[in-house]
Design a protein around this motif. Sequence first.
Motif, short mmCIF file in Angstrom:
data_model
loop_
_atom_site.label_atom_id
_atom_site.label_comp_id
_atom_site.label_asym_id
_atom_site.label_seq_id
_atom_site.Cartn_x
_atom_site.Cartn_y
_atom_site.Cartn_z
N ASN A 180 0.83 -1.20 0.00
CA ASN A 180 0.00 0.00 0.00
C ASN A 180 0.87 1.26 0.00
OD1 ASN A 180 -2.37 -1.50 0.02
ND2 ASN A 180 -2.55 -1.47 2.24
N LYS A 229 3.89 1.45 -1.17
CA LYS A 229 4.50 1.52 -2.51
C LYS A 229 3.52 2.13 -3.51
CE LYS A 229 5.46 -1.52 -6.25
NZ LYS A 229 5.14 -2.84 -6.69
N ALA A 230 2.27 1.71 -3.45
CA ALA A 230 1.26 2.26 -4.36
C ALA A 230 1.09 3.76 -4.14
CB ALA A 230 -0.07 1.53 -4.17
N SER A 231 1.09 4.16 -2.88
CA SER A 231 0.97 5.59 -2.56
C SER A 231 2.17 6.37 -3.09
CB SER A 231 0.84 5.76 -1.05
OG SER A 231 0.81 7.13 -0.71
N GLN A 240 4.09 5.48 -5.57
CA GLN A 240 4.02 5.49 -7.03
C GLN A 240 3.03 6.53 -7.54
OE1 GLN A 240 3.39 1.23 -7.57
NE2 GLN A 240 5.41 1.07 -8.52
N ARG A 241 1.93 6.74 -6.82
CA ARG A 241 0.99 7.80 -7.21
C ARG A 241 1.66 9.17 -7.11
NH1 ARG A 241 -2.59 4.31 -4.64
NH2 ARG A 241 -2.44 5.41 -2.65
N ARG A 242 2.45 9.38 -6.05
CA ARG A 242 3.17 10.65 -5.90
C ARG A 242 4.20 10.81 -7.02
NH1 ARG A 242 5.50 11.47 -0.04
NH2 ARG A 242 6.08 13.46 -1.00
N GLN A 277 4.07 9.46 -10.06
CA GLN A 277 3.34 9.72 -11.30
C GLN A 277 2.81 11.15 -11.33
OE1 GLN A 277 0.48 6.54 -11.22
NE2 GLN A 277 1.94 5.04 -12.01
N ALA A 278 2.31 11.64 -10.20
CA ALA A 278 1.83 13.02 -10.15
C ALA A 278 2.98 14.00 -10.39
CB ALA A 278 1.18 13.31 -8.80
N ARG A 279 4.14 13.69 -9.87
CA ARG A 279 5.32 14.55 -10.09
C ARG A 279 5.73 14.53 -11.56
NH1 ARG A 279 8.68 17.69 -11.23
NH2 ARG A 279 10.65 18.06 -10.21
N ARG A 280 5.68 13.38 -12.18
CA ARG A 280 6.00 13.27 -13.62
C ARG A 280 5.00 14.07 -14.44
NH1 ARG A 280 7.12 6.93 -13.61
NH2 ARG A 280 9.25 6.99 -12.81
#
Length: 138
Positions: A118, A120-122, A124-126, A128-131
């Motif tokens: 969980n 890691k998923a959080s 990864q969302r951060r 992706q949002a930064r990208r």
Amino acid sequence: MNVDSRSANIVINVLALCAALLSVVGTGYIINHAFQARRAEDDTAALTMNAIAGDLDSRRTLASCYVDGCPPLPRSEIIACAWRKIIAEGPESGEDDRTRLHAVCDPLSASEQEISENAKASLQRRIQARRAAARAEP
């Protein structure tokens, strides 16, 4: 004024001077400690932002900090495992990264593994949002 009261006044003045000096030194120590703590927080925030931005060395350092403890970060093998999973899944990961992944994640219980997934998923969302934000910048 007799000699005894004069001696008492000298002793009182010397003690007052010592107390004042201790107060100045103590205040300096507290201020220095506060600046060091703030600098550590700033360094940690920069390290985290660089890791979120994709810097592999920052990710490795951050994962190690969560294992070994780097104030002000708390020790957390669960978060370290999440970062190690992200690192190991990256295109630049090496054998050492996979070895560290197993060293950090394998000792975790099943529920800790789930929490780590969980986290890691959080993360990864951060990431992706930064990208997405970086792509939107001119």
